[in-house]
Design a protein around this motif. Structure first.
Motif, PDB file in Angstrom:
ATOM      1  N   PHE A   1      38.138  43.764  37.009  1.00 10.84           N
ATOM      2  CA  PHE A   1      39.212  44.643  36.541  1.00 10.84           C
ATOM      3  C   PHE A   1      40.474  43.865  36.176  1.00 10.84           C
ATOM      4  N   ILE A   2      40.564  42.649  36.632  1.00 14.64           N
ATOM      5  CA  ILE A   2      41.847  41.943  36.653  1.00 14.64           C
ATOM      6  C   ILE A   2      41.777  40.643  35.864  1.00 14.64           C
ATOM      7  N   TYR A   3      42.837  40.375  35.100  1.00 15.10           N
ATOM      8  CA  TYR A   3      43.009  39.077  34.459  1.00 15.10           C
ATOM      9  C   TYR A   3      43.625  38.142  35.496  1.00 15.10           C
ATOM     10  N   LEU A   4      42.803  37.273  36.031  1.00 15.65           N
ATOM     11  CA  LEU A   4      43.157  36.529  37.237  1.00 15.65           C
ATOM     12  C   LEU A   4      44.380  35.628  37.064  1.00 15.65           C
TER      13      LEU A   4
ATOM     14  N   ARG B   1      51.272  49.438  38.346  1.00 17.45           N
ATOM     15  CA  ARG B   1      50.311  48.445  38.837  1.00 17.45           C
ATOM     16  C   ARG B   1      50.887  47.031  38.797  1.00 17.45           C
ATOM     17  N   LYS B   2      51.749  46.750  37.839  1.00 17.41           N
ATOM     18  CA  LYS B   2      52.327  45.411  37.767  1.00 17.41           C
ATOM     19  C   LYS B   2      53.200  45.144  38.987  1.00 17.41           C
ATOM     20  N   LYS B   3      54.019  46.109  39.339  1.00 20.62           N
ATOM     21  CA  LYS B   3      54.901  45.936  40.501  1.00 20.62           C
ATOM     22  C   LYS B   3      54.103  45.982  41.805  1.00 20.62           C
ATOM     23  N   LEU B   4      52.978  46.686  41.775  1.00 18.25           N
ATOM     24  CA  LEU B   4      52.119  46.770  42.956  1.00 18.25           C
ATOM     25  C   LEU B   4      51.665  45.382  43.411  1.00 18.25           C
ATOM     26  N   ALA B   5      51.528  44.468  42.455  1.00 19.12           N
ATOM     27  CA  ALA B   5      51.102  43.109  42.788  1.00 19.12           C
ATOM     28  C   ALA B   5      52.048  42.456  43.794  1.00 19.12           C
ATOM     29  N   LEU B   6      53.323  42.798  43.722  1.00 23.20           N
ATOM     30  CA  LEU B   6      54.305  42.250  44.653  1.00 23.20           C
ATOM     31  C   LEU B   6      53.991  42.665  46.092  1.00 23.20           C
ATOM     32  N   PHE B   7      53.553  43.897  46.261  1.00 22.25           N
ATOM     33  CA  PHE B   7      53.225  44.411  47.590  1.00 22.25           C
ATOM     34  C   PHE B   7      51.942  43.770  48.120  1.00 22.25           C
TER      35      PHE B   7
ATOM     36  N   VAL C   1      41.154  48.684  44.603  1.00 27.06           N
ATOM     37  CA  VAL C   1      41.812  48.132  45.787  1.00 27.06           C
ATOM     38  C   VAL C   1      41.154  46.835  46.233  1.00 27.06           C
ATOM     39  N   SER C   2      39.825  46.834  46.331  1.00 30.02           N
ATOM     40  CA  SER C   2      39.139  45.634  46.801  1.00 30.02           C
ATOM     41  C   SER C   2      39.281  44.483  45.809  1.00 30.02           C
ATOM     42  N   THR C   3      39.242  44.780  44.514  1.00 28.46           N
ATOM     43  CA  THR C   3      39.398  43.734  43.503  1.00 28.46           C
ATOM     44  C   THR C   3      40.776  43.092  43.588  1.00 28.46           C
ATOM     45  N   GLU C   4      41.804  43.906  43.759  1.00 30.56           N
ATOM     46  CA  GLU C   4      43.167  43.372  43.861  1.00 30.56           C
ATOM     47  C   GLU C   4      43.322  42.519  45.116  1.00 30.56           C
ATOM     48  N   ALA C   5      42.695  42.937  46.210  1.00 35.41           N
ATOM     49  CA  ALA C   5      42.740  42.132  47.436  1.00 35.41           C
ATOM     50  C   ALA C   5      42.069  40.775  47.219  1.00 35.41           C
TER      51      ALA C   5
ATOM     52  N   TRP D   1      34.421  33.937  46.301  1.00 31.64           N
ATOM     53  CA  TRP D   1      33.267  34.794  46.026  1.00 31.64           C
ATOM     54  C   TRP D   1      33.504  35.622  44.765  1.00 31.64           C
ATOM     55  N   TYR D   2      34.719  36.146  44.604  1.00 30.95           N
ATOM     56  CA  TYR D   2      35.061  36.977  43.443  1.00 30.95           C
ATOM     57  C   TYR D   2      34.937  36.188  42.143  1.00 30.95           C
ATOM     58  N   LYS D   3      35.430  34.965  42.130  1.00 28.69           N
ATOM     59  CA  LYS D   3      35.352  34.140  40.918  1.00 28.69           C
ATOM     60  C   LYS D   3      33.898  33.864  40.525  1.00 28.69           C
ATOM     61  N   LYS D   4      33.086  33.558  41.521  1.00 28.96           N
ATOM     62  CA  LYS D   4      31.700  33.196  41.242  1.00 28.96           C
ATOM     63  C   LYS D   4      30.841  34.411  40.899  1.00 28.96           C
ATOM     64  N   ASN D   5      30.958  35.468  41.687  1.00 27.95           N
ATOM     65  CA  ASN D   5      30.004  36.569  41.611  1.00 27.95           C
ATOM     66  C   ASN D   5      30.441  37.740  40.739  1.00 27.95           C
ATOM     67  N   ILE D   6      31.727  37.935  40.563  1.00 26.87           N
ATOM     68  CA  ILE D   6      32.192  39.031  39.715  1.00 26.87           C
ATOM     69  C   ILE D   6      32.559  38.503  38.324  1.00 26.87           C
ATOM     70  N   ILE D   7      33.451  37.545  38.266  1.00 28.83           N
ATOM     71  CA  ILE D   7      33.901  37.060  36.959  1.00 28.83           C
ATOM     72  C   ILE D   7      32.792  36.304  36.225  1.00 28.83           C
ATOM     73  N   SER D   8      32.275  35.262  36.842  1.00 24.94           N
ATOM     74  CA  SER D   8      31.303  34.405  36.143  1.00 24.94           C
ATOM     75  C   SER D   8      30.010  35.145  35.815  1.00 24.94           C
ATOM     76  N   LYS D   9      29.452  35.873  36.777  1.00 20.74           N
ATOM     77  CA  LYS D   9      28.186  36.571  36.522  1.00 20.74           C
ATOM     78  C   LYS D   9      28.326  37.605  35.419  1.00 20.74           C
TER      79      LYS D   9
END
Length: 296
Positions: free
Chosen positions: A76-79, A185-191, A212-216, A275-283
């Motif tokens: 969901f996110i541009y890392l 959502r942009k300001k949410l990143a600060l929290f 929520v889990s993706t942002e975490a 794990w997110y970089k390998k399994n969500i983004i790359s796959k």
């Protein structure tokens, strides 16, 4: 028209494939939408839908047609935007940044619950977030540890926010819970950046990857949530580690443990990010680069 790909979001599969009278003033356009939605998704070549609760799975069985299904979760996110330096540059000396700095300085553990406040006791309600279980867990913890320096940050967000607010007042947790106005959502990143621990959802729904889990994961933050691993293991050799709890007692015990073991929280967040970089983004990207390359 040939449709190649359908990645359901939620309502597009659960609500907009059913005729109903919820909004009678819009019944004609809504029913047209349902008709064409049903017709369209039956002709899709490829469904990309991770393992879901039974109501969504039943919808897939009904409308899948002759499609192939893959179980990849989409990023969901541009890392590159989710980096501390970038977030700091956006909100330097802002009112929210100053408030969060004070909260961080005066507490030993910051929890963040930024999902919608939606409470339902129905086993079949896909919207339930179980924030009431989280509040009860915090109440149980502080009743045994009244001097603990913890804060739960949450927002005026969701149809049942007032119920949660009343629950906070009922348990006299105003000292431990800070409610901010709903934010973008942009300001949410600060929290998220400020939090030590991100809280997901509890109760009847097990959700593997959502907003929520993706942002975490993107911020290397550990996630405390409920997850039924047995229904989420078709695609990945292993799932990312979480603090898997689903009762007030388990939440209270976890808060106590991680106040005393914050280094474990850091390791949990770091492993989740990798794990997110390998399994969500790359796959996901590798699969669809190959898929689009071979489209005829």
């Amino acid at each position: 028209i040939k449709l190649n790909l359908f990645i359901p979001y939620g309502a597009d599969l659960f609500y907009f494939t059913s005729y109903n009278l919820t909004y009678p003033q819009y019944i004609i356009p809504l029913w047209f939408s349902v008709y064409y939605q049903r017709k369209g998704i039956k002709k899709v070549d490829l469904w990309n839908m991770k393992e879901e609760i039974i109501k969504y799975e039943n919808k897939w069985r009904r409308f899948r047609g002759n499609s192939k299904r893959v179980y990849l979760s989409q990023p969901f996110i541009y890392l590159n935007e989710y980096k501390d330096k970038i977030i700091d540059s956006y909100f330097k000396d802002s009112e929210e940044q100053n408030k969060l700095n004070i909260i961080k300085k005066n507490n030993d553990l910051i929890l963040l619950s930024h999902g919608r406040h939606y409470i339902s006791k129905s086993k079949n309600d896909p919207n339930n977030k179980g924030t009431d279980i989280l509040i009860e867990g915090i109440n149980l913890f502080v009743s045994k540890n009244p001097e603990a320096k913890i804060k739960l940050i949450t927002f005026e967000y969701g149809p049942h926010f007032n119920k949660i607010k009343k629950l906070i007042k009922y348990y006299q947790l105003e000292k431990y819970v800070i409610i901010f106005p709903m934010t973008n959502r942009k300001k949410l990143a600060l929290f998220i950046k400020t939090a030590d621990l991100v809280c997901g959802q509890f109760g009847n729904n097990s959700n593997f990857i959502n907003g929520v889990s993706t942002e975490a994961l993107a911020f290397s933050k550990p996630l405390m949530t409920y997850r039924n691993d047995s229904i989420h293991n078709k695609t990945y050799d292993r799932l990312f580690d979480i603090i898997n709890v689903n009762s007030a007692e388990e939440i209270a015990q976890s808060i106590k443990f991680y106040i005393d073991n914050k280094a474990k929280l850091l390791k949990l967040g770091e492993s989740g990010f990798l794990w997110y970089k390998k399994n969500i983004i790359s796959k996901f990207l590798n699969y669809y680069l190959n898929y689009f390359k071979n489209l005829k």
